[in-house]
Design a protein around this motif. Structure first.
Motif, PDB file in Angstrom:
ATOM      1  N   ILE A 299       0.852  -1.187   0.000  1.00  0.00           N
ATOM      2  CA  ILE A 299       0.000   0.000   0.000  1.00  0.00           C
ATOM      3  C   ILE A 299       0.888   1.238   0.000  1.00  0.00           C
ATOM      4  O   ILE A 299       1.741   1.398   0.882  1.00  0.00           O
ATOM      5  N   ASN A 300       0.705   2.085  -1.006  1.00  0.00           N
ATOM      6  CA  ASN A 300       1.528   3.301  -1.147  1.00  0.00           C
ATOM      7  C   ASN A 300       3.026   2.990  -1.086  1.00  0.00           C
ATOM      8  O   ASN A 300       3.806   3.711  -0.461  1.00  0.00           O
ATOM      9  N   GLY A 301       3.389   1.887  -1.742  1.00  0.00           N
ATOM     10  CA  GLY A 301       4.800   1.510  -1.838  1.00  0.00           C
ATOM     11  C   GLY A 301       5.382   0.861  -0.603  1.00  0.00           C
ATOM     12  O   GLY A 301       6.585   0.606  -0.541  1.00  0.00           O
ATOM     13  N   LYS A 302       4.549   0.589   0.406  1.00  0.00           N
ATOM     14  CA  LYS A 302       5.043  -0.034   1.631  1.00  0.00           C
ATOM     15  C   LYS A 302       4.301  -1.343   1.909  1.00  0.00           C
ATOM     16  O   LYS A 302       3.113  -1.452   1.650  1.00  0.00           O
ATOM     17  N   LEU A 303       5.024  -2.296   2.435  1.00  0.00           N
ATOM     18  CA  LEU A 303       4.440  -3.584   2.788  1.00  0.00           C
ATOM     19  C   LEU A 303       3.543  -3.416   3.999  1.00  0.00           C
ATOM     20  O   LEU A 303       3.942  -2.826   5.013  1.00  0.00           O
ATOM     21  N   TYR A 304       2.309  -3.919   3.894  1.00  0.00           N
ATOM     22  CA  TYR A 304       1.381  -3.850   5.023  1.00  0.00           C
ATOM     23  C   TYR A 304       1.355  -5.204   5.725  1.00  0.00           C
ATOM     24  O   TYR A 304       0.978  -6.214   5.145  1.00  0.00           O
ATOM     25  N   ARG A 305       1.776  -5.218   6.996  1.00  0.00           N
ATOM     26  CA  ARG A 305       1.883  -6.478   7.735  1.00  0.00           C
ATOM     27  C   ARG A 305       0.745  -6.696   8.727  1.00  0.00           C
ATOM     28  O   ARG A 305       0.533  -7.819   9.167  1.00  0.00           O
TER      29      ARG A 305
END
Length: 387
Positions: A226-232
């Motif tokens: 999401i928005n270039g970041k991994l969502y954990r």
């Protein structure tokens, strides 16, 4: 300006300049200054530092300006400044590789997981890495660290695997065990998460900020960007698409195929398709053979796989509706049969989503986990490289 702030700004500018050189492949001091809106003296001083530290190198002459004068010197990124060890611990095999800083896999090894799981797993990893280091003749000081993917819910902060059914691990201290093998920084995450990172860095998901990577194999899992970041997620378990309930009536009588697996996996994963068909035909049938029978329009295979397609398509449709991604990427063993089921999946997804979303296959082969593990390391470790 405080000294601490000045040091921070300098490091950020170094990162920006290095990223500019990496993205442009071949550029000049003047172009960097213009692109980043930094003064020429600032750029020149920082470029000299990057040259001294071997992050970049000078090559040839650029084109002369239209007004004549001295030709600018081109700058290029040095991917051999350092190397990273990538390890993908799967339920079937353990793959390891050493890559340069561009993600190029310079050496690769693998060995079976299950026969080595109890006593020889970490010994096998060490032997594989030592063999690759010897093959490449790499100076030990050039290896920056280790990235690792595992098939289970992973507490990335503590370096523990909370649950990995394929490995029979529960609350397993994997970073601690790997520290016995490597005196290096080590970063660990779920294998599907690292696949999403790898695709975002070097694969079909490059230049996409919002994407979902779905692996369909023994189980079904996903990585969310999401928005270039991994969502954990708050408990590191985001993306457990295999637990989605996609058929209310069948879910009433749901019993897991294996402990630790969810409803969608019980009807649409490769192992469940093979298991269901094996039980109904009275002989052992692999997922690969199941899809072969499906193409031949064998009635039992049609029933099992059509039901799997419907549930899988509903699960992915839910993701599209919920996250509105730019791209869905399919990986894992069953994705190899995507050409067989693609049209039916598209029809079902179109019916249940507010908009269509492109669904594509992974661009990587057996080295996918290696590239993803390296991408994880570069994301988490504080180097000048900012991917």
């Amino acid at each position: 300006m405080q000294k601490g702030n000045a040091a921070y700004i300098k490091k950020m500018n170094l990162k920006l300049i290095l990223k500019c050189v990496m993205n442009e492949h071949c550029t000049t001091r003047a172009n960097i200054s213009k692109k980043l809106a930094l003064s020429k003296p600032t750029v020149s001083a920082l470029v000299d530092q990057l040259l001294d530290e071997d992050w970049i190198y000078e090559t040839g002459d650029g084109e002369a300006s239209i007004n004549g004068g001295r030709k600018p010197v081109n700058l290029m990124f040095n991917p051999e400044k350092g190397y990273i060890i990538g390890i993908d611990i799967g339920g079937t095999s353990v793959a390891s590789g050493i890559t340069d800083l561009n993600g190029k896999v310079c050496a690769y090894r693998d060995f079976p997981t299950q026969v080595n799981l109890e006593h020889e797993l970490f010994k096998g990893i060490k032997q594989s890495v030592e063999s690759m280091k010897q093959e490449l003749g790499i100076d030990e000081a050039k290896i920056l660290g280790v990235g690792v993917g595992v098939p289970g819910i992973t507490n990335v902060k503590e370096g523990t695997v909370k649950e990995a059914p394929a490995l029979k691990w529960k609350d397993f201290p994997i970073r601690e065990r790997l520290k016995e093998v490597f005196d290096l920084p080590i970063y660990i995450d779920n294998d599907v998460n690292i696949s999403a990172l790898g695709e975002h860095w070097k694969g079909v998901g490059r230049n996409r900020k919002n994407l979902i990577y779905i692996a369909i194999g023994t189980g079904i899992g996903s990585g969310i960007m999401i928005n270039g970041k991994l969502y954990r997620g708050s408990n590191y378990s985001a993306g457990e698409i295999g637990y989605l309930v996609t058929d209310r009536m069948h879910a009433k009588n749901y019993h897991p195929v294996y402990a630790g697996y969810g409803f969608l996996e019980s009807v649409a994963s490769g192992s469940s398709i093979g298991k269901q068909l094996s039980e109904r035909l009275g002989r052992t049938v692999s997922a690969k053979e199941a899809f072969s029978l499906y193409q031949k329009k064998e009635l039992t295979a049609l029933e099992v796989i059509d039901f799997a397609i419907e549930n899988l398509s509903l699960g992915i449709a839910n993701y599209v509706s919920l996250f509105d991604p730019e791209l869905i990427i399919l990986g894992g063993g069953v994705s190899g049969s995507y050409h067989i089921i693609r049209q039916k999946m598209a029809v079902i997804m179109k019916r249940y989503t507010p908009r269509e979303c492109e669904v594509v296959l992974t661009t990587f082969g057996k080295e996918a986990g290696i590239v993803g593990a390296v991408a994880l390391f570069l994301k988490e470790f504080d180097t000048l490289i900012d991917i």
